[in-house]
Design a protein around this motif. Structure first.
Motif, mmCIF file in Angstrom:
data_model
loop_
_atom_site.group_PDB
_atom_site.id
_atom_site.type_symbol
_atom_site.label_atom_id
_atom_site.label_comp_id
_atom_site.label_asym_id
_atom_site.label_seq_id
_atom_site.Cartn_x
_atom_site.Cartn_y
_atom_site.Cartn_z
ATOM 1 N N ARG A 1 -6.640 40.370 6.495
ATOM 2 C CA ARG A 1 -7.218 38.930 7.648
ATOM 3 C C ARG A 1 -7.714 38.095 6.486
ATOM 4 N NH1 ARG A 1 -11.905 37.259 9.940
ATOM 5 N NH2 ARG A 1 -11.526 35.831 11.705
ATOM 6 N N PRO A 2 -7.212 36.817 6.443
ATOM 7 C CA PRO A 2 -7.738 35.775 5.282
ATOM 8 C C PRO A 2 -9.453 35.833 5.327
ATOM 9 C CG PRO A 2 -5.847 34.926 6.175
ATOM 10 C CD PRO A 2 -6.110 36.356 7.129
ATOM 11 N N VAL A 3 -10.077 35.818 4.350
ATOM 12 C CA VAL A 3 -11.582 35.358 4.113
ATOM 13 C C VAL A 3 -11.937 34.427 3.358
ATOM 14 C CG1 VAL A 3 -12.165 37.826 5.101
ATOM 15 C CG2 VAL A 3 -11.853 37.345 2.657
ATOM 16 N N GLY A 4 -10.756 33.942 2.671
ATOM 17 C CA GLY A 4 -10.751 32.795 1.979
ATOM 18 C C GLY A 4 -9.381 32.304 1.436
ATOM 19 N N PHE A 5 -9.585 31.097 0.812
ATOM 20 C CA PHE A 5 -8.132 30.594 0.256
ATOM 21 C C PHE A 5 -8.429 29.628 -0.557
ATOM 22 C CE2 PHE A 5 -7.116 26.234 2.318
ATOM 23 C CZ PHE A 5 -8.190 26.321 3.277
ATOM 24 N N LEU A 6 -7.316 29.136 -1.476
ATOM 25 C CA LEU A 6 -7.266 28.073 -2.258
ATOM 26 C C LEU A 6 -6.036 27.418 -2.252
ATOM 27 C CD1 LEU A 6 -8.994 27.630 -5.981
ATOM 28 C CD2 LEU A 6 -6.795 26.599 -5.270
ATOM 29 N N LEU A 7 -5.914 26.158 -1.847
ATOM 30 C CA LEU A 7 -4.613 25.587 -1.748
ATOM 31 C C LEU A 7 -4.466 24.742 -2.783
ATOM 32 C CD1 LEU A 7 -1.897 24.795 -0.498
ATOM 33 C CD2 LEU A 7 -3.139 23.438 1.265
ATOM 34 N N GLY A 8 -3.613 25.259 -3.835
ATOM 35 C CA GLY A 8 -3.425 24.191 -5.042
ATOM 36 C C GLY A 8 -2.042 23.474 -4.989
ATOM 37 N N VAL A 9 -2.121 22.334 -5.503
ATOM 38 C CA VAL A 9 -0.726 21.649 -5.473
ATOM 39 C C VAL A 9 -0.461 20.998 -6.776
ATOM 40 C CG1 VAL A 9 -0.631 20.830 -2.972
ATOM 41 C CG2 VAL A 9 -1.959 19.532 -4.609
ATOM 42 N N ALA A 10 0.783 20.736 -7.040
ATOM 43 C CA ALA A 10 1.457 20.038 -8.288
ATOM 44 C C ALA A 10 1.877 18.893 -7.961
ATOM 45 C CB ALA A 10 2.464 21.135 -8.835
ATOM 46 N N GLN A 11 1.018 17.785 -7.997
ATOM 47 C CA GLN A 11 1.712 16.351 -7.561
ATOM 48 C C GLN A 11 1.717 15.606 -8.790
ATOM 49 O OE1 GLN A 11 -1.510 15.734 -4.922
ATOM 50 N NE2 GLN A 11 -0.329 16.189 -3.067
ATOM 51 N N VAL A 12 0.984 15.886 -9.768
ATOM 52 C CA VAL A 12 1.015 15.053 -10.877
ATOM 53 C C VAL A 12 1.542 15.781 -12.100
ATOM 54 C CG1 VAL A 12 -0.374 13.821 -12.903
ATOM 55 C CG2 VAL A 12 -1.073 13.712 -10.275
ATOM 56 N N ALA A 13 2.611 15.454 -13.054
ATOM 57 C CA ALA A 13 3.091 16.165 -14.122
ATOM 58 C C ALA A 13 2.024 16.460 -14.877
ATOM 59 C CB ALA A 13 4.033 15.283 -14.886
ATOM 60 N N GLY A 14 1.866 17.920 -15.222
ATOM 61 C CA GLY A 14 1.297 18.720 -15.995
ATOM 62 C C GLY A 14 -0.111 18.951 -15.659
ATOM 63 N N GLU A 15 -0.280 18.775 -14.308
ATOM 64 C CA GLU A 15 -1.539 18.975 -13.524
ATOM 65 C C GLU A 15 -1.625 19.878 -12.335
ATOM 66 O OE1 GLU A 15 -3.809 14.960 -14.910
ATOM 67 O OE2 GLU A 15 -3.921 15.526 -13.146
ATOM 68 N N SER A 16 -2.198 20.743 -12.212
ATOM 69 C CA SER A 16 -2.658 21.564 -10.831
ATOM 70 C C SER A 16 -3.830 20.738 -10.251
ATOM 71 C CB SER A 16 -2.756 22.806 -10.965
ATOM 72 O OG SER A 16 -3.885 22.909 -11.784
ATOM 73 N N ARG A 17 -4.028 20.706 -9.101
ATOM 74 C CA ARG A 17 -5.175 20.142 -8.379
ATOM 75 C C ARG A 17 -5.346 20.882 -6.871
ATOM 76 N NH1 ARG A 17 -4.368 15.028 -4.191
ATOM 77 N NH2 ARG A 17 -6.537 14.965 -3.520
ATOM 78 N N VAL A 18 -6.596 21.191 -6.981
ATOM 79 C CA VAL A 18 -7.428 22.106 -5.799
ATOM 80 C C VAL A 18 -7.480 20.910 -4.716
ATOM 81 C CG1 VAL A 18 -9.361 23.398 -5.259
ATOM 82 C CG2 VAL A 18 -8.418 23.352 -7.632
ATOM 83 N N LEU A 19 -6.676 21.339 -3.603
ATOM 84 C CA LEU A 19 -6.499 20.519 -2.584
ATOM 85 C C LEU A 19 -7.676 20.856 -1.410
ATOM 86 C CD1 LEU A 19 -5.149 17.740 -1.701
ATOM 87 C CD2 LEU A 19 -3.399 19.367 -0.566
ATOM 88 N N MET A 20 -7.752 22.311 -1.424
ATOM 89 C CA MET A 20 -8.621 22.684 -0.298
ATOM 90 C C MET A 20 -8.968 24.217 -0.949
ATOM 91 S SD MET A 20 -7.272 22.499 3.420
ATOM 92 C CE MET A 20 -5.528 21.619 3.823
ATOM 93 N N PHE A 21 -10.287 24.590 -0.712
ATOM 94 C CA PHE A 21 -10.855 25.539 -1.238
ATOM 95 C C PHE A 21 -12.014 26.164 -0.412
ATOM 96 C CE2 PHE A 21 -13.327 27.396 -4.917
ATOM 97 C CZ PHE A 21 -13.082 28.845 -4.757
ATOM 98 N N ALA A 22 -11.999 27.216 0.119
ATOM 99 C CA ALA A 22 -13.069 27.647 1.122
ATOM 100 C C ALA A 22 -12.986 29.023 1.477
ATOM 101 C CB ALA A 22 -12.901 26.839 2.335
ATOM 102 N N VAL A 23 -14.013 29.650 1.513
ATOM 103 C CA VAL A 23 -14.422 31.104 1.551
ATOM 104 C C VAL A 23 -15.211 31.259 3.001
ATOM 105 C CG1 VAL A 23 -15.562 33.040 0.815
ATOM 106 C CG2 VAL A 23 -14.039 31.808 -0.722
ATOM 107 N N ASP A 24 -14.872 32.308 3.778
ATOM 108 C CA ASP A 24 -15.596 32.524 5.120
ATOM 109 C C ASP A 24 -17.009 32.395 4.690
ATOM 110 O OD1 ASP A 24 -14.960 33.321 8.213
ATOM 111 O OD2 ASP A 24 -16.671 34.501 7.333
#
Ligand SMILES: CC(C)(COP(=O)(O)OP(=O)(O)OC[C@H]1O[C@@H](n2cnc3c(N)ncnc32)[C@H](O)[C@@H]1OP(=O)(O)O)[C@@H](O)C(=O)NCCC(=O)NCCS
Length: 167
Positions: free
Chosen positions: A73-96
């Protein structure tokens, strides 16, 4: 889409060592949506359409990390995206809330940065409320630094920090 959260609660004696939470890191599955939505509602005060998670994770599935307990069962997650060349971005990050300050966020961030490097990105970025001192401290420990002040960034008018680090 903004990485938002309430201001951190007053520090508890969290820095007394506790047992790390026993979690397994894995990828996102559509069956995770109800549990992740509940974490988002409590931690980030947001209510997204259930289909949003899969669509945001579609372009870079390895950037969407889930920390699961012994029952998967998920107790935390990090949703990272790659929208800009050469960069990752943390879009959502939370832990129960029930397992915070037990190393789950650290496991997620370590894996996210490693996957960002593996993908060849040179920089990681995120946004955070200026009042979210707990998260800002966490990110600072990861050598993220403020690169911009985002005025009225959040829907309630609060400013945000744009933070970044080299990878
Ligand atoms: C920010 C967040 C994701 C961190 O997750 P977490 O699981 O609590 O993170 P960790 O347990 O790995 O680290 C938190 C702190 O506990 C400490 N810690 C970790 N394991 C520990 C242990 N076993 N014993 C004692 N302290 C420990 C860490 O050193 C860290 O200290 P720091 O904040 O000074 O860097 C979590 O607080 C959260 O969900 N907050 C609400 C949502 C939010 O603000 N998200 C970010 C939006 S931009």
């Amino acid at each position: 889409m903004r990485c938002i959260a309430e201001p951190a609660a007053a520090p508890t004696p969290a820095h007394l060592p506790t047992e790390p939470a026993p979690v397994t890191l894995r990828g996102f599955r559509t069956g995770d949506v109800p549990t992740i939505s509940a974490i988002v509602a409590e931690a980030l005060h947001e209510h997204y359409d259930p289909s949003l998670y899969a669509s945001l994770g579609a372009d870079w599935p390895a950037g969407f990390l889930v920390a699961a307990d012994e029952h998967d069962r998920p107790v935390g997650f990090l949703l990272g995206v790659a929208q800009v060349a050469g960069e990752s971005r943390v879009l959502m990050f939370a832990v129960d809330r029930s397992v915070r300050t037990q190393g789950v966020g650290t496991r997620l961030m370590d894996a996210f940065l490693e996957r960002s490097r593996a993908r060849g990105f040179h920089r990681a970025t995120l946004e955070v409320r200026v009042s979210n001192v707990g998260a800002i401290r966490f990110y600072t420990r990861y050598r993220f630094s403020v690169i911009d002040l985002l005025r009225n960034y959040y829907s309630d008018g609060e400013n945000g920090y744009h933070m970044a680090r080299e990878l």
